[in-house]
Design a protein around this motif. Structure first.
Motif, PDB file in Angstrom:
ATOM      1  N   GLU A 115       0.840  -1.199   0.000  1.00 52.25           N
ATOM      2  CA  GLU A 115       0.000   0.000   0.000  1.00 52.25           C
ATOM      3  C   GLU A 115       0.876   1.250   0.000  1.00 52.25           C
ATOM      4  O   GLU A 115       1.063   1.896   1.036  1.00 52.25           O
ATOM      5  N   PRO A 116       1.412   1.641  -1.179  1.00 55.15           N
ATOM      6  CA  PRO A 116       2.239   2.856  -1.247  1.00 55.15           C
ATOM      7  C   PRO A 116       1.379   4.111  -1.087  1.00 55.15           C
ATOM      8  O   PRO A 116       0.166   4.068  -1.275  1.00 55.15           O
ATOM      9  N   ASP A 117       2.015   5.245  -0.726  1.00 57.06           N
ATOM     10  CA  ASP A 117       1.261   6.496  -0.625  1.00 57.06           C
ATOM     11  C   ASP A 117       0.774   6.908  -2.019  1.00 57.06           C
ATOM     12  O   ASP A 117       1.155   6.327  -3.034  1.00 57.06           O
ATOM     13  N   SER A 118      -0.078   7.958  -2.056  1.00 60.50           N
ATOM     14  CA  SER A 118      -0.743   8.316  -3.319  1.00 60.50           C
ATOM     15  C   SER A 118       0.263   8.744  -4.395  1.00 60.50           C
ATOM     16  O   SER A 118       0.096   8.396  -5.565  1.00 60.50           O
ATOM     17  N   GLU A 119       1.314   9.478  -3.999  1.00 61.89           N
ATOM     18  CA  GLU A 119       2.305   9.916  -4.979  1.00 61.89           C
ATOM     19  C   GLU A 119       3.035   8.714  -5.580  1.00 61.89           C
ATOM     20  O   GLU A 119       3.193   8.613  -6.796  1.00 61.89           O
ATOM     21  N   GLN A 120       3.454   7.783  -4.723  1.00 63.89           N
ATOM     22  CA  GLN A 120       4.150   6.597  -5.214  1.00 63.89           C
ATOM     23  C   GLN A 120       3.208   5.712  -6.026  1.00 63.89           C
ATOM     24  O   GLN A 120       3.612   5.083  -7.004  1.00 63.89           O
ATOM     25  N   ALA A 121       1.925   5.669  -5.645  1.00 66.85           N
ATOM     26  CA  ALA A 121       0.947   4.894  -6.414  1.00 66.85           C
ATOM     27  C   ALA A 121       0.811   5.458  -7.824  1.00 66.85           C
ATOM     28  O   ALA A 121       0.700   4.705  -8.800  1.00 66.85           O
ATOM     29  N   ASN A 122       0.837   6.807  -7.958  1.00 68.64           N
ATOM     30  CA  ASN A 122       0.806   7.430  -9.289  1.00 68.64           C
ATOM     31  C   ASN A 122       2.044   7.057 -10.092  1.00 68.64           C
ATOM     32  O   ASN A 122       1.953   6.748 -11.288  1.00 68.64           O
ATOM     33  N   PHE A 123       3.206   7.110  -9.434  1.00 63.58           N
ATOM     34  CA  PHE A 123       4.443   6.707 -10.099  1.00 63.58           C
ATOM     35  C   PHE A 123       4.349   5.248 -10.560  1.00 63.58           C
ATOM     36  O   PHE A 123       4.713   4.917 -11.683  1.00 63.58           O
ATOM     37  N   ASN A 124       3.852   4.381  -9.669  1.00 66.12           N
ATOM     38  CA  ASN A 124       3.770   2.953  -9.990  1.00 66.12           C
ATOM     39  C   ASN A 124       2.898   2.696 -11.220  1.00 66.12           C
ATOM     40  O   ASN A 124       3.269   1.922 -12.099  1.00 66.12           O
ATOM     41  N   SER A 125       1.727   3.348 -11.273  1.00 63.28           N
ATOM     42  CA  SER A 125       0.826   3.114 -12.407  1.00 63.28           C
ATOM     43  C   SER A 125       1.442   3.634 -13.709  1.00 63.28           C
ATOM     44  O   SER A 125       1.316   3.010 -14.759  1.00 63.28           O
ATOM     45  N   LEU A 126       2.146   4.772 -13.633  1.00 59.88           N
ATOM     46  CA  LEU A 126       2.799   5.314 -14.825  1.00 59.88           C
ATOM     47  C   LEU A 126       3.966   4.425 -15.257  1.00 59.88           C
ATOM     48  O   LEU A 126       4.147   4.158 -16.451  1.00 59.88           O
ATOM     49  N   LEU A 127       4.734   3.937 -14.301  1.00 56.81           N
ATOM     50  CA  LEU A 127       5.835   3.035 -14.618  1.00 56.81           C
ATOM     51  C   LEU A 127       5.319   1.751 -15.268  1.00 56.81           C
ATOM     52  O   LEU A 127       5.917   1.250 -16.221  1.00 56.81           O
ATOM     53  N   ASP A 128       4.197   1.239 -14.761  1.00 54.65           N
ATOM     54  CA  ASP A 128       3.601   0.043 -15.364  1.00 54.65           C
ATOM     55  C   ASP A 128       3.222   0.299 -16.814  1.00 54.65           C
ATOM     56  O   ASP A 128       3.449  -0.538 -17.687  1.00 54.65           O
ATOM     57  N   ALA A 129       2.639   1.470 -17.086  1.00 49.92           N
ATOM     58  CA  ALA A 129       2.215   1.813 -18.449  1.00 49.92           C
ATOM     59  C   ALA A 129       3.408   1.988 -19.384  1.00 49.92           C
ATOM     60  O   ALA A 129       3.276   1.819 -20.598  1.00 49.92           O
ATOM     61  N   MET A 130       4.575   2.334 -18.819  1.00 50.57           N
ATOM     62  CA  MET A 130       5.781   2.504 -19.633  1.00 50.57           C
ATOM     63  C   MET A 130       6.659   1.255 -19.623  1.00 50.57           C
ATOM     64  O   MET A 130       7.779   1.279 -20.125  1.00 50.57           O
ATOM     65  N   ASN A 131       6.148   0.144 -19.018  1.00 50.48           N
ATOM     66  CA  ASN A 131       6.925  -1.103 -18.905  1.00 50.48           C
ATOM     67  C   ASN A 131       8.264  -0.863 -18.225  1.00 50.48           C
ATOM     68  O   ASN A 131       9.308  -1.318 -18.702  1.00 50.48           O
ATOM     69  N   ALA A 132       8.250  -0.114 -17.135  1.00 51.91           N
ATOM     70  CA  ALA A 132       9.509   0.264 -16.476  1.00 51.91           C
ATOM     71  C   ALA A 132       9.466  -0.036 -14.985  1.00 51.91           C
ATOM     72  O   ALA A 132       8.414   0.052 -14.353  1.00 51.91           O
ATOM     73  N   GLN A 133      10.602  -0.406 -14.464  1.00 56.20           N
ATOM     74  CA  GLN A 133      10.770  -0.529 -13.016  1.00 56.20           C
ATOM     75  C   GLN A 133      11.620   0.626 -12.475  1.00 56.20           C
ATOM     76  O   GLN A 133      11.569   0.933 -11.303  1.00 56.20           O
ATOM     77  N   LEU A 134      12.398   1.213 -13.369  1.00 58.08           N
ATOM     78  CA  LEU A 134      13.329   2.266 -12.966  1.00 58.08           C
ATOM     79  C   LEU A 134      13.344   3.346 -14.041  1.00 58.08           C
ATOM     80  O   LEU A 134      13.468   3.044 -15.217  1.00 58.08           O
ATOM     81  N   CYS A 135      13.159   4.614 -13.622  1.00 58.96           N
ATOM     82  CA  CYS A 135      13.231   5.754 -14.538  1.00 58.96           C
ATOM     83  C   CYS A 135      14.394   6.632 -14.122  1.00 58.96           C
ATOM     84  O   CYS A 135      14.483   7.050 -12.968  1.00 58.96           O
ATOM     85  N   LEU A 136      15.263   6.926 -15.082  1.00 62.17           N
ATOM     86  CA  LEU A 136      16.420   7.779 -14.800  1.00 62.17           C
ATOM     87  C   LEU A 136      16.315   9.040 -15.648  1.00 62.17           C
ATOM     88  O   LEU A 136      16.186   8.945 -16.867  1.00 62.17           O
ATOM     89  N   PRO A 137      16.349  10.213 -15.016  1.00 57.98           N
ATOM     90  CA  PRO A 137      16.176  11.446 -15.788  1.00 57.98           C
ATOM     91  C   PRO A 137      17.436  11.828 -16.567  1.00 57.98           C
ATOM     92  O   PRO A 137      18.550  11.644 -16.090  1.00 57.98           O
ATOM     93  N   LEU A 138      17.236  12.348 -17.771  1.00 59.59           N
ATOM     94  CA  LEU A 138      18.303  12.995 -18.518  1.00 59.59           C
ATOM     95  C   LEU A 138      18.167  14.478 -18.194  1.00 59.59           C
ATOM     96  O   LEU A 138      17.363  15.185 -18.796  1.00 59.59           O
ATOM     97  N   MET A 139      18.921  14.921 -17.199  1.00 58.44           N
ATOM     98  CA  MET A 139      18.768  16.278 -16.686  1.00 58.44           C
ATOM     99  C   MET A 139      20.019  17.099 -16.970  1.00 58.44           C
ATOM    100  O   MET A 139      21.138  16.640 -16.727  1.00 58.44           O
ATOM    101  N   TYR A 140      19.795  18.313 -17.510  1.00 56.06           N
ATOM    102  CA  TYR A 140      20.921  19.198 -17.804  1.00 56.06           C
ATOM    103  C   TYR A 140      20.589  20.599 -17.316  1.00 56.06           C
ATOM    104  O   TYR A 140      19.581  21.175 -17.712  1.00 56.06           O
ATOM    105  N   ARG A 141      21.426  21.116 -16.423  1.00 60.50           N
ATOM    106  CA  ARG A 141      21.233  22.442 -15.831  1.00 60.50           C
ATOM    107  C   ARG A 141      19.837  22.599 -15.228  1.00 60.50           C
ATOM    108  O   ARG A 141      19.162  23.603 -15.422  1.00 60.50           O
ATOM    109  N   GLY A 142      19.407  21.574 -14.512  1.00 58.17           N
ATOM    110  CA  GLY A 142      18.135  21.624 -13.805  1.00 58.17           C
ATOM    111  C   GLY A 142      16.918  21.398 -14.669  1.00 58.17           C
ATOM    112  O   GLY A 142      15.788  21.470 -14.175  1.00 58.17           O
ATOM    113  N   VAL A 143      17.106  21.122 -15.952  1.00 51.23           N
ATOM    114  CA  VAL A 143      15.977  20.889 -16.862  1.00 51.23           C
ATOM    115  C   VAL A 143      15.965  19.420 -17.249  1.00 51.23           C
ATOM    116  O   VAL A 143      16.986  18.865 -17.654  1.00 51.23           O
TER     117      VAL A 143
END
Length: 199
Positions: A115-143
């Motif tokens: 039972e994850p909190d609501s924010e993590q539950a949103n992340f989980n459902s989005l990760l499932d839709a993207m077939n992902a267990q881990l998302c790593l940002p490509l971040m440059y200068r804060g963007v």
């Protein structure tokens, strides 16, 4: 063995040897990431960058599915640039900026608690839709320029801390390369428009 493991000059060799012997897929991922850190510096197009990242990671055997989403200003969303996976439905074609567009952690991973909190539950459902267990940002200068998504076999037990650190170093380098490519494309477009203006 304990003495050798504690002896600094030998510790790195012992870790490499044990990984090669007991964790072959992890060792293959390590080699793939080392190779990518060198090869990525020669990339001059987004398509080549996408293909190189996804092909090498999937070919390591450690990653069962991977995809790359990049921010598209015209669509106001992160759009799928490419994916490799062993089977199953294709990941979402695009993802709006939320929830990944604001307070960005260094990485987002699927929570396994019942039972994850609501924010993590949103992340989980989005990760499932993207077939992902881990998302790593490509971040440059804060963007955030995009996301590299990875999944592994269910029995594998998650990516190790060392693997995550290596992957984050790779995405940091990829973000710099991507920013340089886009800057160059923008400069080319400015020159093209200036030439048209002169004509």
């Amino acid at each position: 063995i304990m003495f050798l493991a504690a002896y600094d000059p030998i510790r790195g060799h012992l870790r490499t040897w044990s990984n090669k012997l007991f964790n072959q897929r992890g060792h293959q991922l390590h080699l793939a990431l080392d190779g990518l850190m060198t090869e990525i510096n020669t990339v001059i197009s987004i398509d080549t960058l996408t293909d190189l990242l996804l092909t090498r990671l999937h070919a390591s055997g450690r990653v069962s599915a991977c995809s790359l989403y990049l921010w598209e200003r015209g669509a106001s969303a992160f759009t799928l640039r490419g994916h490799h996976q062993d089977g199953g439905p294709a990941p979402l074609p695009s993802v709006v900026a939320q929830p990944f567009g604001e307070a960005i952690p260094s990485l987002v991973q699927r929570a396994l608690e019942p039972e994850p909190d609501s924010e993590q539950a949103n992340f989980n459902s989005l990760l499932d839709a993207m077939n992902a267990q881990l998302c790593l940002p490509l971040m440059y200068r804060g963007v955030v320029l995009g996301w590299l998504n990875l999944s592994e076999e269910e029995w594998a037990g998650g990516f190790s801390t060392e693997e995550k650190q290596q992957l984050l170093e790779l995405t940091e380098r990829a973000a710099i390369i991507l920013s340089n490519i886009r800057d160059f494309q923008l400069l080319e477009e400015e020159h093209r428009l200036a030439t048209l203006g002169v004509m």
